[in-house]
Scaffold this active site. Structure first.
Site, PDB file in Angstrom:
ATOM      1  N   GLU A 195       0.825  -1.207   0.000  1.00 53.29           N
ATOM      2  CA  GLU A 195       0.000   0.000   0.000  1.00 53.29           C
ATOM      3  C   GLU A 195       0.860   1.258   0.000  1.00 53.29           C
ATOM      4  O   GLU A 195       0.614   2.194  -0.767  1.00 53.29           O
ATOM      5  CB  GLU A 195      -0.932  -0.001   1.212  1.00 53.29           C
ATOM      6  CG  GLU A 195      -1.874   1.199   1.251  1.00 53.29           C
ATOM      7  CD  GLU A 195      -2.982   1.041   2.267  1.00 53.29           C
ATOM      8  OE1 GLU A 195      -3.761   0.086   2.140  1.00 53.29           O
ATOM      9  OE2 GLU A 195      -3.061   1.870   3.196  1.00 53.29           O
ATOM     10  N   ARG A 254      -3.027  32.567 -18.574  1.00 51.58           N
ATOM     11  CA  ARG A 254      -3.526  33.630 -17.693  1.00 51.58           C
ATOM     12  C   ARG A 254      -2.641  34.871 -17.809  1.00 51.58           C
ATOM     13  O   ARG A 254      -1.415  34.784 -17.746  1.00 51.58           O
ATOM     14  CB  ARG A 254      -3.526  33.121 -16.245  1.00 51.58           C
ATOM     15  CG  ARG A 254      -3.867  34.159 -15.191  1.00 51.58           C
ATOM     16  CD  ARG A 254      -5.311  34.561 -15.235  1.00 51.58           C
ATOM     17  NE  ARG A 254      -5.672  35.323 -14.035  1.00 51.58           N
ATOM     18  CZ  ARG A 254      -6.776  36.030 -13.925  1.00 51.58           C
ATOM     19  NH1 ARG A 254      -7.646  36.058 -14.935  1.00 51.58           N
ATOM     20  NH2 ARG A 254      -7.040  36.682 -12.820  1.00 51.58           N
ATOM     21  N   GLN A 278       8.415  35.521 -11.942  1.00 61.23           N
ATOM     22  CA  GLN A 278       9.291  34.526 -11.329  1.00 61.23           C
ATOM     23  C   GLN A 278       8.612  33.814 -10.159  1.00 61.23           C
ATOM     24  O   GLN A 278       8.813  32.609  -9.950  1.00 61.23           O
ATOM     25  CB  GLN A 278      10.574  35.213 -10.853  1.00 61.23           C
ATOM     26  CG  GLN A 278      11.706  34.260 -10.526  1.00 61.23           C
ATOM     27  CD  GLN A 278      12.985  34.997 -10.196  1.00 61.23           C
ATOM     28  OE1 GLN A 278      13.112  35.563  -9.114  1.00 61.23           O
ATOM     29  NE2 GLN A 278      13.915  35.021 -11.135  1.00 61.23           N
TER      30      GLN A 278
END
Length: 382
Positions: free
Chosen positions: A245, A271, A282
């Site tokens: 798991e 955007r 940056q």
């Protein structure tokens, strides 16, 4: 040292990714899954894709893949399916239930259940956690009382993923509380067994489509045929399943992070603010770079852990490092994605806020991040 995939391995990844995207298309190209619990037909799709039986032998309806190839299958599904709760429930079904049944179940039970678990016609749930026994699984209050022909179980389990919908439960109980880990026994309990009471699903922060709840045993008889290994071997069996798991299940978060990085890159390119693409700022580009760095670091640790599992050697340190790195990367990466998307990331349309809610429990289940640090400290001699 070889870092490339064979043509067959890469083809399998691409095929699973394509099949997943076809089976679970994103609303409007990116959005989150529909509210509510997963449907049986979605579970069957995962069986058809091959995720549920990836690590099971072909004799039981699986693909017979090792840990590394299995992880790649889970990674592809986690990347292609935005319903992380569904993928998580399926991975828990396979690694915490089917794998211990494969390794320690009786042959009649394996022949009866494993093919259906691989196909998705049955849903399995793991029942270890209790209201007062989470990380400390040596102090279980659910008792397995030996009787002629098997055991009788009494007590309550909590946070049972898939529990409200499951057909099969892999449960752990103690035959002697004073013996701690040495008193734990694993059993398989099928739905409809007299004395098995299934509780209502919890309302959770994330993983909304994966139902989780309590199950209670009241004078619940389990035949000897349904015992995993022998009495007192349950702790070792549970740790075996946790190895699978913590390594393979968390590959779904590698896939999720891949998807988030892709979405953030695309959003930053499109955007515009202050007359410029936000990718040119940056602060934004470096945040996405940090997401990519954590992703690739975690990915390599996960692959190494699975590689060591396939070699058959000790893998405790690598598995703990992998689980810690992937879960923390998922949480940090999802938070970064919200920030990159800004106010839009707080809305449900793009699935970013859902990814954050789904990432939070990754640092808690399968052993918390603090438990992983304890394991790592022990392995390196502290």
């Amino acid at each position: 040292m070889e870092f490339s995939w064979t043509a067959g391995q890469q083809a399998r990844y691409e095929d699973v990714l394509a099949a997943t995207r076809d089976a679970f298309p994103r609303p409007d190209g990116a959005g989150a899954a529909e509210p509510g619990f997963f449907r049986r037909e979605d579970w069957l799709k995962l069986g058809e894709i091959g995720m549920l039986g990836a690590s099971l032998p072909t004799a039981y309806g699986g693909q017979g893949l090792g840990a590394l190839d299995t992880a790649r299958v889970v990674e592809a599904v986690g990347r292609g399916c935005t319903d992380t709760g569904l993928v998580f429930g399926a991975a828990a079904h396979t690694f915490a239930c089917a794998m211990p049944l494969l390794g320690f179940g009786s042959e009649p039970v394996k022949k009866r259940l494993l093919p259906e678990l691989a196909a998705g016609t049955l849903i399995a749930a793991n029942a270890m956690t209790e209201p007062d026994a989470g990380s400390d699984s040596s102090r279980l209050s659910v008792v397995a009382r030996p009787v002629d022909g098997g055991f009788v179980l009494d007590g309550t389990k909590s946070f049972v993923t898939n529990g409200p919908m499951a057909d099969v439960y892999v449960a752990y109980a103690t035959v002697n509380p004073k013996m701690g880990f040495l008193g734990v026994t694993g059993v398989v309990v099928e739905r409809g067994t007299p004395g098995l009471l299934v509780g209502e699903p919890f309302e959770k922060m994330g993983m909304a489509s994966a139902p989780a709840g309590r199950i209670t045993f009241q004078d619940c008889f389990v035949p000897q045929e349904n015992v995993l290994g022998g009495a007192g071997q349950g702790a070792a069996i549970f740790q075996y399943s946790m190895g699978w798991e913590r390594a393979c299940l968390f590959a779904l978060y590698v896939g999720l992070l891949d998807r988030l990085v892709e979405q953030c890159v695309a959003h930053a390119r499109e955007r515009r603010q202050f007359g410029r693409r936000i990718a040119e700022f940056q602060a934004v580009s470096h945040r996405i770079v940090d997401m990519k760095l954590r992703l690739e670091s975690a990915r390599l640790l996960l692959y190494r852990a699975c590689w060591e599992m396939d070699r058959g050697g000790p893998a405790t340190l690598s598995i703990a490092l992998s689980k810690l790195a992937v879960s923390e990367a998922a949480l940090a990466g999802a938070m970064d994605a919200v920030r990159v998307f800004g106010g839009r990331g707080y809305l449900r349309d793009d699935g970013i806020e859902a990814a954050l809610r789904d990432a939070v429990p990754s640092t808690i289940f399968s052993g918390t991040s603090d438990i992983q640090r304890q394991l790592i400290a022990k392995e390196i001699g502290l």
